[in-house]
Write an enzyme that holds these catalytic residues in place. Structure first.
Site, PDB file in Angstrom:
ATOM      1  N   LYS A  65       0.814  -1.222   0.000  1.00 21.06           N
ATOM      2  CA  LYS A  65       0.000   0.000   0.000  1.00 21.06           C
ATOM      3  C   LYS A  65       0.846   1.271   0.000  1.00 21.06           C
ATOM      4  O   LYS A  65       0.389   2.320  -0.464  1.00 21.06           O
ATOM      5  CB  LYS A  65      -0.963  -0.002   1.181  1.00 21.06           C
ATOM      6  CG  LYS A  65      -2.008  -1.104   1.091  1.00 21.06           C
ATOM      7  CD  LYS A  65      -3.026  -1.021   2.214  1.00 21.06           C
ATOM      8  CE  LYS A  65      -4.039  -2.164   2.087  1.00 21.06           C
ATOM      9  NZ  LYS A  65      -5.140  -2.050   3.055  1.00 21.06           N
ATOM     10  N   GLY A 130       1.659  -0.496   9.285  1.00 16.15           N
ATOM     11  CA  GLY A 130       1.694  -0.567   7.825  1.00 16.15           C
ATOM     12  C   GLY A 130       0.695   0.376   7.166  1.00 16.15           C
ATOM     13  O   GLY A 130       0.131   1.270   7.813  1.00 16.15           O
TER      14      GLY A 130
END
Length: 249
Positions: A65, A130
């Site tokens: 991502k 993350g």
């Protein structure tokens, strides 16, 4: 011509995205197909785009991502502020592929969390650091809730799991797991929390949706906490992604 869509990530055996979209395409009579594209490294991404000229859009999952961003020509303001992309729209411009990144994780998380919130929640523990955690933190701040990020590794401004005391758990009535711990097939894993400090006043939200009840959720429920998995978030962000892909400029 059949349109193609798909999901990129490292390990995709857990994903319901292909089933969700292909059922939608069949139900609505759309000439489209959704595929899974596991990539061992984000360096394989340009070759994927080259080999699939009919690709119109992609979803992006762990761990790409953030790594996907340098491969894009443009990213939306929300994605820029969050620092993570989970949707890519692919267009042709002057004979070249033009890729724009968006973040619909924030839409899915916001709308699925909203009904659970109560006035006592002023701060939240966000497990993981993350790309998904960035969308979660962005949403929490917009709700006026302070996100406290928890990481396995020491980092400035972040807690480590060994820092989570009774007071820390008591002060953070919302706990959000953004890590893949507990995701199929490793269903016997869970974040290393002092679960005995969790109470009936807590909300424990797991972005994992396969299995439907993770070990993290089960341990929290045993303490009386309200639990929720990430399936509704997945569905809401997927529908938001579809609107982006189908929207003409």
């Amino acid at each position: 011509m059949e349109k193609e869509y798909g999901l990129i990530g490292r390990k995709l055996g857990h994903s319901f995205s292909a089933e969700f979209f292909n059922k939608k395409f069949h139900r609505e009579g759309l000439n489209a197909h959704y595929s899974l594209f596991p990539l061992a490294s984000i360096s394989e991404f340009p070759e994927l785009i080259k080999n699939h000229p009919r690709l119109m859009g992609l979803n992006v999952t762990i761990p790409y991502k953030e790594e996907i961003i340098p491969f894009l020509q443009e990213i939306s303001e929300d994605a820029k502020e969050i620092g993570a992309v989970n949707v890519v729209k692919i267009e042709e411009r002057e004979g070249e592929k033009y890729l724009k990144g968006f973040n619909t994780d924030c839409i899915g998380f916001k709308e699925s969390l909203r009904p659970l919130l109560h006035k006592g929640i002023e701060s939240a523990l966000v497990l993981g650091t993350g790309g998904a955690s960035k969308a979660v933190g962005y949403v929490l701040e917009n709700f006026g809730i302070k996100p406290c990020f928890v990481s396995r590794k020491p980092s400035k401004g972040q807690l480590q799991y060994e820092d989570l005391t009774h007071d820390t758990i008591r002060e953070n009535l919302l706990i959000v797991n953004t890590t893949p711990l507990g995701m199929y097939p490793q269903v016997d894993h869970s974040p290393l929390l002092p679960y005995h400090f969790i109470s009936a006043s807590h909300i424990c939200y797991d972005l994992v949706y396969n299995p439907a009840v993770t070990l993290f959720m089960r341990k929290a429920a045993e303490q009386g906490a309200t639990i929720k998995n990430g399936l509704e978030m997945l569905q809401l962000q997927a529908l938001a992604a579809w609107k982006i892909w189908e929207k003409t400029r």
